[in-house]
Design an enzyme around this catalytic site. Structure first.
Site, mmCIF file in Angstrom:
data_model
loop_
_atom_site.group_PDB
_atom_site.id
_atom_site.type_symbol
_atom_site.label_atom_id
_atom_site.label_comp_id
_atom_site.label_asym_id
_atom_site.label_seq_id
_atom_site.Cartn_x
_atom_site.Cartn_y
_atom_site.Cartn_z
ATOM 1 N N GLU A 46 0.488 -5.791 40.962
ATOM 2 C CA GLU A 46 -0.728 -5.144 40.453
ATOM 3 C C GLU A 46 -1.146 -4.014 41.400
ATOM 4 O OE1 GLU A 46 -3.984 -7.843 39.706
ATOM 5 O OE2 GLU A 46 -5.181 -6.267 38.751
ATOM 6 N N GLU B 279 0.478 -15.419 35.503
ATOM 7 C CA GLU B 279 -0.187 -15.433 36.816
ATOM 8 C C GLU B 279 -0.304 -16.880 37.261
ATOM 9 O OE1 GLU B 279 -3.805 -13.125 37.354
ATOM 10 O OE2 GLU B 279 -3.067 -11.575 35.986
ATOM 11 N N ASN C 146 -5.252 -8.220 29.289
ATOM 12 C CA ASN C 146 -5.195 -9.233 30.344
ATOM 13 C C ASN C 146 -6.560 -9.906 30.489
ATOM 14 O OD1 ASN C 146 -4.262 -10.454 33.068
ATOM 15 N ND2 ASN C 146 -6.109 -9.315 33.626
ATOM 16 N N GLU C 147 -6.570 -11.202 30.526
ATOM 17 C CA GLU C 147 -7.822 -11.957 30.714
ATOM 18 C C GLU C 147 -8.959 -11.319 29.916
ATOM 19 O OE1 GLU C 147 -8.597 -12.939 34.858
ATOM 20 O OE2 GLU C 147 -6.750 -14.106 34.965
HETATM 21 O O1 AHR Z 1 -4.068 -11.721 40.551
HETATM 22 C C1 AHR Z 1 -5.358 -11.310 40.828
HETATM 23 C C2 AHR Z 1 -6.254 -11.293 39.595
HETATM 24 O O2 AHR Z 1 -6.425 -12.596 39.129
HETATM 25 C C3 AHR Z 1 -5.731 -10.551 38.409
HETATM 26 O O3 AHR Z 1 -6.002 -9.197 38.467
HETATM 27 C C4 AHR Z 1 -6.473 -11.179 37.278
HETATM 28 O O4 AHR Z 1 -5.759 -11.134 36.066
HETATM 29 C C5 AHR Z 1 -6.722 -12.596 37.767
HETATM 30 O O5 AHR Z 1 -8.021 -12.983 37.570
#
Ligand code: AHR
Length: 553
Positions: free
Chosen positions: A84, A356, A231-232
């Site tokens: 990331e 993740e 994402n999320e």
């Molecule tokens: O991996 C760190 C963060 O954790 C990511 O950006 C997010 O998707 C998760 O909450």
């Protein structure tokens, strides 16, 4: 079935073995030495005791491996990674730019590249994470001097010059020989922006996006395997409800075309942890359509919750135990989500993508709290083994997974400081376990003692086994107990193996780690703590260890 066996040291063994599928009857016991004359009567007595109370009274450590009935292929993508735009993961950790004094290839650090090739990274996720839902891909293409700078609002509020963008990421995957996994922006992007990104990356027809790509120096389309639709999105990706996201995802997915011979594996944003309601909605609403092929899950092991987390290297046994316990929960999390998926998708056409996972501790003292920089100890190695064994065991549903994260962030495999690089204990677990990539899962039956801490107990051993294309069997094991070795009896049923070799990762302390000053404190060495006799392996797993054995015919 019972039988007796006498070994060279005059130990008489009573073996009790039933077919592997009769789980509750499989036992293999090693009995105290006895004189020949007294053996017979004693045996009758012992057998009767075992029959009544074997489960409660005798805590044997036993792993039965069925070698002649291989099952599901363990998708190599289970061993994937995540990079990331966060702290020093991309900038400094992977990307130093072509003008850097640090040896690089097209701006990518050579030392990091070489180390990553060693672990056979199968796929790499980028650009986030939370960052993905703030990322506008057109900011990161074209001549570097013309690229717009942006502020990374999620992670530390620092300004990025966008020198690492789509072309640089795709080059990285090419240099690693891995598949690309790109995470699109649903939270603050648009359908058009996402659709055009796919066109830019994978189309070979005449259109404004391919024209732009060619102007930027890339004629041919790339191959893009995975693409995530947000994402999320229940959190940093837009704070959406499950119904809202399901509808939005369908809208976005409609415009994510397959161009030329590229076949996208679309990953819908799934829940974290035990949020089964989100999975239910996604599967009910969109599961029967082909709007997505994979559903993501995020799970971090956080000791005592987000308020505490603890240090990555300064911890006591309670924190060690809690970390083990939390990591083992991945098994139940997968089972829970998989059970819902099974109802809507019994043919298992959709995969779980655990994109993740890992341990999340407090940042190292003195570092930017927004950079999530943490050290990595033997504790992380054992928990990585736990996770990978669990993923292997669920290979029928878990099709891909990504450790968070690859370099300098959370449970990294690599740490860098300027021109220095250190390989973490977690790195070595990935190196040891790569033998499972694309191998076939073997059925195992594990019985083991508990590891007890205070009033809590967990299993002391984690295990999985596979057979590769050459017929070699690999058994991966971890002893979760930091105080006590475990002797494991391991009958290998169904085939005969002549040669056994092994590798072990262990350390003197439970918080041993590799630093820039002492980079080789935790490193795998040859493992000799086993014997093989008549198809039965006896393995002594030292405390807090990870072992991989290879059995060759
Ligand atoms: O991996 C760190 C963060 O954790 C990511 O950006 C997010 O998707 C998760 O909450």
């Amino acid at each position: 079935m019972y039988w007796l066996r006498k070994d060279r040291t005059n130990l008489v063994k009573v073996c009790v073995l039933a077919p592997w599928w009769q789980k509750d009857n499989v036992r293999y016991f090693n009995i105290v030495p006895m004189k020949k004359s007294s053996v017979f009567l004693s045996i009758l007595f012992i057998l009767s005791v075992f029959q009544i109370n074997a489960q409660d009274k005798v805590r044997v450590n036993q792993l039965v491996i069925v070698a002649n009935n291989p099952g599901t292929v363990i998708d190599k993508d289970i061993y994937g990674h995540f990079s990331e735009h966060l702290g020093a993961c991309i900038y400094g950790g992977i990307w130093v730019g072509t003008d850097s004094k640090i040896p690089n290839t097209y701006g990518i650090r050579n030392d990091v590249l070489l180390a990553l090739r060693e672990i056979k990274v199968p796929n790499l996720r980028w650009p986030g994470g939370c960052f993905a839902d703030t990322y506008h891909w057109k900011d990161g293409i074209g001549p570097k001097e013309k690229r717009t700078s942006i502020v990374n609002t999620n992670w530390g509020g620092i300004t990025e010059d966008n020198s690492f963008g789509t072309h640089e990421f795709m080059k990285l995957t090419e240099l690693l020989g891995c598949d690309a996994y790109i995470n699109g922006n649903v939270g603050s992007g648009s359908v058009r922006e996402m659709a055009e990104w796919i066109e830019y990356l994978t189309s070979d027809s005449e259109n404004p996006m391919t024209k732009l790509r060619k102007e930027n120096g890339r004629d041919k389309p790339w191959k893009l395997k995975y693409f995530a639709i947000g994402n999320e999105n229940w959190g940093c990706g837009g704070n959406m409800t499950d119904e809202f996201y399901a509808n939005t995802m369908r809208q976005y997915s409609t415009f994510l075309n397959d161009y030329a011979d590229n076949k996208l594996y679309r990953v819908a944003c799934g829940p974290s942890d035990y949020n089964f309601a989100w999975t239910e909605t996604l599967m009910k609403d969109a599961g029967t359509r082909s709007m997505f092929q994979g559903l993501s899950i995020h799970y971090y092991s956080v000791v005592d919750g987000w308020g505490f987390k603890g240090s990555a290297t300064k911890f006591d046994e309670r924190e060690w135990f809690e970390t083990m316990r939390l990591n083992l929960q991945m098994d139940n999390i997968i089972k829970g989500h998989a059970a819902i998926m099974d109802r809507y998708d019994p043919q298992k056409t959709k995969g779980l993508v655990i994109d993740e996972w890992g341990n999340w501790f407090n940042v190292e003292p003195g570092t930017n709290p927004g950079f999530l920089y943490q050290q990595n100890s033997m504790r992380d190695a054992v928990t990585a083994a736990i996770h990978l064994n669990i993923f292997n065991q669920h290979a029928d549903r878990v099709k891909s997974a990504n450790l968070a994260q690859m370099v300098n962030v959370l449970q990294s495999v690599i740490l860098t400081k300027d021109d220095k690089m250190v390989l973490t204990p977690t790195y070595y677990v990935f190196r040891m376990f790569k033998v499972h990539q694309d191998a076939q899962l073997l059925n195992i039956d594990l019985r083991c003692e508990d590891y007890v801490n205070g009033s809590k107990k967990i299993q002391a051993i984690s295990a999985s086994a596979s057979v590769d294309k050459e017929g070699k069997v690999h058994i991966s094991l971890a002893n979760l107990n930091p105080n006590k070795p475990v002797v494991l009896t391991c009958p290998v049923i169904g085939d005969t193996y002549k040669k056994v070799t092994g590798e072990i990762l262990t350390s003197s302390e439970m918080n041993s780690f590799n630093s820039f000053e002492t980079p080789d404190v935790v490193k795998p060495v040859t493992f000799n703590g086993f014997s093989m006799k008549e198809g039965i392996l006896t393995i002594t797993l030292p405390s807090k260890s990870v072992v991989v054995l290879e059995l060759t015919k």
